[in-house]
Design an enzyme around this catalytic site. Structure first.
Site: not given
Ligand code: AMP
Ligand code: MG
Length: 469
Positions: A171, A243-244, A253
């Protein structure tokens, strides 16, 4: 392949990130490559085998400086002291053909020091969902990260639903600075880092902003525009955690996001959003909540705390009016008014109320407003006719009302059932539905009678989206 990297984040103190290379995958297969975007970024890619290797993470391109960024954030209202790129790796930045600095980031490219318990991977479904929806959002005129490439890894990964095919999304973003990037230093009391970050963000995104409160004001204005843009196309982000939430004001995100079919202010798709925190109609409140967290972080940089809190509070309190003004601009255009007055709010709200009571399709009702057929979207046609009379009276003297409506009301949006059908086909190896969606959503305002414009049948409705990304 040549990517003209010009990396600035990697030059920041090493407390901001950890250098880490992507983890190679077994059998990469390039599923999609956004040639137009590559051109815009100055990427020359004559060798598609190499494109596949690079966007699989199997080859680090020359002058890349791969790193995982540190951040923290509030998730559904609870502070998580350390998040960071757990499965994303920033390859570097380029200056694009419009002279804008853009990040190029792999998502799903293996574990990093911030992975916590995760596998660092993504499965094909969410990768293609983000690819299609982010590109559609761009075509719809909504600020967003873009999709440059999608590669299948040839490796299966374990998710709640079972073993699923892995994939990597590349991305492109104006930056990956988040509210949570500020929060992590603020919460740790790392004021020097917070100051460096603030100066970096101002220089990169808002060069006219004056100091931390100037930055806050600029970010709030961009968030107000973004939320209005989301609402104007019926978009529900689903995980508006801090964080998003991007400092640049782009949609970032993409997780369990979706577009509404039948209109309802309380619409929620995400299966994990049990409290409806991020419901369609609650998005303005949540953007404000996020901006209050950014304000809390930035206030730490100012010596006179009382004065800073007072100023930050005033900036946050100005947001409802800002969002309202942006909302009015977007929705007035949807009913044919390019130069709205405050009183037009009632007319717009009147239509939305009718749509909600009747369960009318959001996209198709607005699209039909410039035709005689809008009443067909309602069961209570008398109620709609009464509204339409007021609307006709208001727009009678407005030049170009029809053109304004057609330019503001898309004929097609990525309906959730179509996205799910596309994912199922791709999982079975058939990319034809993906190609079809990409073609349709590249020109969402041009009239076509495609069945992509149809709402789902009762059997096709996908009521929930899963976060198991
Ligand atoms: P997200 O909900 O995708 O915005 O992710 C929230 C947090 O969880 C962020 O710090 C991501 O990097 C981490 N995260 C989500 N999925 C994974 C994964 N499969 N492995 C490692 N970290 C993850
Ligand atoms: Mg995120």
């Amino acid at each position: 392949m040549h990517i003209p990297f010009d990396n600035s984040y990697a030059a920041l103190p090493d407390t901001f990130y950890t250098r880490v290379n992507p983890t190679s995958v077994k059998a990469p297969k390039l599923l999609a490559f956004n040639k137009n975007l590559a051109d815009e970024l100055g990427i020359s890619a004559p060798d598609m085998d190499q494109v596949q290797r690079v966007f699989a993470g199997n080859e680090v391109p020359q002058y890349a400086d791969p790193l995982a960024q540190l951040y923290s954030g509030h998730q559904f209202g609870n502070y998580n002291a350390q998040l960071g790129d757990g499965r994303a790796i920033l390859l570097g930045e380029v200056i694009d053909s419009n002279n804008l600095r853009r990040d190029i980031q792999l998502k799903g490219s293996g574990r990093t020091p911030y992975s916590r318990g995760g596998d660092g991977r993504a499965w094909l479904g969410p990768v293609l969902r983000e690819y299609v929806i982010s590109e559609a959002m761009h075509a719809l005129g909504v600020p967003t990260t873009r999709a440059l490439a999608a590669v299948a890894t040839g490796e299966d990964i374990l998710r709640e639903q079972g073993m699923l095919p892995g994939a990597i999304l590349t991305r492109v973003a104006s930056s990956h600075l988040r509210v949570g990037t500020f929060q992590v230093f603020a919460h740790r009391g790392q004021t020097a880092e917070l100051k460096t970050l603030t100066e970096y963000a101002i220089a990169r995104h808002y060069p006219d902003a004056n100091g931390p409160m100037g930055l806050l004001r600029a970010v709030c204005a961009k968030q107000a525009e973004l939320i209005a843009a989301w609402m104007s196309v019926g978009f529900i982000h689903g995980v508006m955690n801090t964080d998003n939430c991007s400092i640049s004001g782009e949609t970032i995100d993409y997780g369990p996001c979706a577009f509404t079919d039948d209109f309802h202010m309380g619409r929620v798709f995400s299966s994990i959003d049990q409290q409806a925190r991020y419901a369609y109609g609650n998005q303005p409140n949540m953007a404000m909540w996020n901006m209050a967290q950014l304000a809390t972080a930035l206030v730490q940089l100012l010596d006179d705390k009382d004065a800073a809190v007072e100023e930050a509070t005033a900036i946050i309190h100005a947001m409802p009016d800002q969002i309202e003004a942006e909302w009015l601009k977007r929705f007035a255009a949807k009913i044919g008014i390019s130069d709205p007055e405050v009183e037009d709010t009632d007319l717009i709200q009147g239509l939305l109320n009718l749509m909600q009571e009747d369960g009318a399709d959001f996209t198709n009702t607005f699209r039909a407003l410039s035709t005689p057929n809008a009443r067909d979207q309602f069961t209570d046609r008398a109620a709609f006719d009464a509204w339409a009379q007021n609307h006709a009276a208001r727009t009678a003297s407005v030049p170009d009302a029809t053109a304004t409506m057609n330019a503001a009301n898309p004929a097609v949006i990525p309906r959730n059932h179509r996205v799910e059908q596309m994912i199922q086909a791709a999982t079975a190896g058939d990319m034809a539905p993906f190609e079809r969606l990409m073609k349709a959503f590249a020109a969402p305002y041009s009239l076509d009678d495609s069945d992509l414009a149809k709402p789902p049948t009762r059997a096709e409705i996908i009521p929930a989206t899963f976060c198991g990304t």
